[in-house]
Design a protein around this motif. Structure first.
Motif, mmCIF file in Angstrom:
data_model
loop_
_atom_site.group_PDB
_atom_site.id
_atom_site.type_symbol
_atom_site.label_atom_id
_atom_site.label_comp_id
_atom_site.label_asym_id
_atom_site.label_seq_id
_atom_site.Cartn_x
_atom_site.Cartn_y
_atom_site.Cartn_z
ATOM 1 N N UNK A 69 -8.225 -2.646 -5.719
ATOM 2 C CA UNK A 69 -7.379 -1.597 -6.272
ATOM 3 C C UNK A 69 -6.735 -0.843 -5.117
ATOM 4 N N UNK A 70 -5.424 -1.067 -4.914
ATOM 5 C CA UNK A 70 -4.692 -0.376 -3.851
ATOM 6 C C UNK A 70 -4.286 0.992 -4.400
ATOM 7 N N UNK A 71 -5.134 1.974 -4.147
ATOM 8 C CA UNK A 71 -5.045 3.258 -4.825
ATOM 9 C C UNK A 71 -4.669 4.375 -3.866
ATOM 10 N N UNK A 72 -4.480 5.562 -4.423
ATOM 11 C CA UNK A 72 -4.370 6.796 -3.644
ATOM 12 C C UNK A 72 -5.650 7.595 -3.855
ATOM 13 N N UNK A 73 -5.873 8.572 -3.007
ATOM 14 C CA UNK A 73 -7.044 9.417 -3.173
ATOM 15 C C UNK A 73 -7.052 10.125 -4.508
ATOM 16 N N UNK A 74 -5.885 10.619 -4.914
ATOM 17 C CA UNK A 74 -5.783 11.303 -6.210
ATOM 18 C C UNK A 74 -6.168 10.362 -7.354
ATOM 19 N N UNK A 75 -5.666 9.125 -7.324
ATOM 20 C CA UNK A 75 -5.961 8.169 -8.395
ATOM 21 C C UNK A 75 -7.453 7.852 -8.461
ATOM 22 N N UNK A 76 -8.088 7.728 -7.310
ATOM 23 C CA UNK A 76 -9.525 7.451 -7.289
ATOM 24 C C UNK A 76 -10.293 8.617 -7.882
ATOM 25 N N UNK A 77 -9.936 9.842 -7.481
ATOM 26 C CA UNK A 77 -10.613 11.028 -8.008
ATOM 27 C C UNK A 77 -10.427 11.145 -9.515
ATOM 28 N N UNK A 78 -9.208 10.902 -9.988
ATOM 29 C CA UNK A 78 -8.950 11.009 -11.424
ATOM 30 C C UNK A 78 -9.734 9.956 -12.208
ATOM 31 N N UNK A 79 -9.780 8.729 -11.678
ATOM 32 C CA UNK A 79 -10.523 7.667 -12.359
ATOM 33 C C UNK A 79 -12.021 7.962 -12.368
ATOM 34 N N UNK A 125 0.826 -1.201 0.000
ATOM 35 C CA UNK A 125 0.000 0.000 0.000
ATOM 36 C C UNK A 125 0.867 1.261 0.000
ATOM 37 N N UNK A 126 0.546 2.176 -0.903
ATOM 38 C CA UNK A 126 1.076 3.533 -0.801
ATOM 39 C C UNK A 126 0.099 4.367 0.019
ATOM 40 N N UNK A 127 0.605 5.380 0.690
ATOM 41 C CA UNK A 127 -0.267 6.230 1.481
ATOM 42 C C UNK A 127 -0.695 7.468 0.714
ATOM 43 N N UNK A 128 -1.826 8.017 1.139
ATOM 44 C CA UNK A 128 -2.243 9.365 0.750
ATOM 45 C C UNK A 128 -2.164 10.175 2.027
ATOM 46 N N UNK A 129 -1.143 11.001 2.140
ATOM 47 C CA UNK A 129 -0.827 11.650 3.407
ATOM 48 C C UNK A 129 -1.734 12.851 3.633
ATOM 49 N N UNK A 130 -2.502 12.773 4.702
ATOM 50 C CA UNK A 130 -3.286 13.907 5.177
ATOM 51 C C UNK A 130 -2.321 14.779 5.980
#
Length: 302
Positions: A274-284, A84-89
């Protein structure tokens, strides 16, 4: 008197447009470590006091500082092992206080989104122009230290004003984590631009689980697994999103880390995740046309 927030439409599951994630994945799972900096003596805010004890609150300050000393390394190692990569808050002031943490996250391809400047400074009682300056500072700081453009936002301590969402969209923010009303991204009503609410979670948040519900690490791992199992099943019909928000000063404690590590390994073993980041989910979400489809379906139901 307004009956609701007016920020999103009611759109129940029956008849809702289907979401398909990249590669035919069923369920998008993202992990959002809150990497924060708490000032021991922040400026006064008449609406909310950061500390429950008189200053200097050495106990609370040092407990949270544990995350930036030891906890983040255990958390990061567990996420590395599960892929997992993180989406850092991110409290963006951490870029100056602890650049070594920022480098470690950036080297792993983690995303950075804004959680304000400090976690002890809220937007309550700010003017719109003051809040715009906070947003601009966050963009500039993250760009300077990581080369990334901000895509997401979580207000410090979830503090908001009536104009906050409009200002985020105006600045180019793609998703907000400040709303907890759905298991799929949903369009947010803003004056301009296209902003979505990203499924975050209070239920999976280790602050709520450990500090409010007082559960054991083993129980927290079971909560994560049960949340995943249900959303994985629900995703047979349409792509869902699961978020695990973390705080290194809590999940990174030695007696808690193994339970968390086992839970995310369990998730990673499943096909269709899908082990995603927040940005990737928003873009998709935007690229698939889901934003426009959801907006049109909501208007058609009114």
């Amino acid at each position: 008197m307004r009956a609701d927030l007016g920020l999103y439409d009611y759109l129940p599951w029956p008849g809702r447009p289907k979401i398909t994630w990249p590669g035919g994945k069923k369920l998008a799972v993202w992990i959002a470590p809150n990497i924060e900096f708490y000032e021991y003596d922040p400026p006064d805010n008449p609406t909310r006091t950061p500390w429950g004890r008189p200053n200097p609150d050495v106990l609370q300050y040092s407990h949270r500082d544990y995350g930036n000393r030891a906890g983040w390394q255990r958390m990061m190692a567990a996420m590395d092992r599960a892929g997992f990569r993180g989406s850092v808050s991110l409290n963006v002031a951490l870029c100056d206080h602890h650049p070594e943490i920022i480098r470690a996250c950036a080297d792993r391809g983690w995303e950075f989104f804004s959680h304000g400047i400090y976690n002890t400074r809220y937007v309550y009682n700010m003017t719109a122009d003051q809040e715009r300056e906070i947003i601009r500072d966050a963009f500039d700081t993250v760009r300077k230290h990581t080369g990334q453009e901000l895509a997401g936002w979580l207000s410090p301590a979830l503090s908001n004003n009536l104009w906050t969402m409009d200002l985020l969209a105006e600045a180019g923010i793609r998703y907000t984590c400040d709303m907890f009303h759905d298991d799929q991204p949903m369009p947010v009503k803003v004056a301009s631009g296209k902003l979505i609410s990203m499924p975050y979670s209070l239920e999976m948040n280790d602050v709520i689980v450990y500090n409010s519900q007082k559960v054991t690490p083993r129980h927290y791992a079971e909560i994560i697994r049960r949340q995943f199992d249900q959303l994985y099943k629900d995703s047979d019909d349409s792509g869902m999103v699961m978020c695990i928000p973390l705080h290194p000063y809590l999940v990174g404690q030695p007696h808690r880390i193994d339970a968390f590590a086992e839970a995310i390994r369990y998730i990673a073993r499943h096909d269709g995740v899908w082990q995603a980041t927040g940005r990737e989910i928003a873009e998709a979400y935007h690229a698939s046309g889901a934003y426009d489809a959801m907006s049109a379906a909501a208007k058609g139901g009114r």
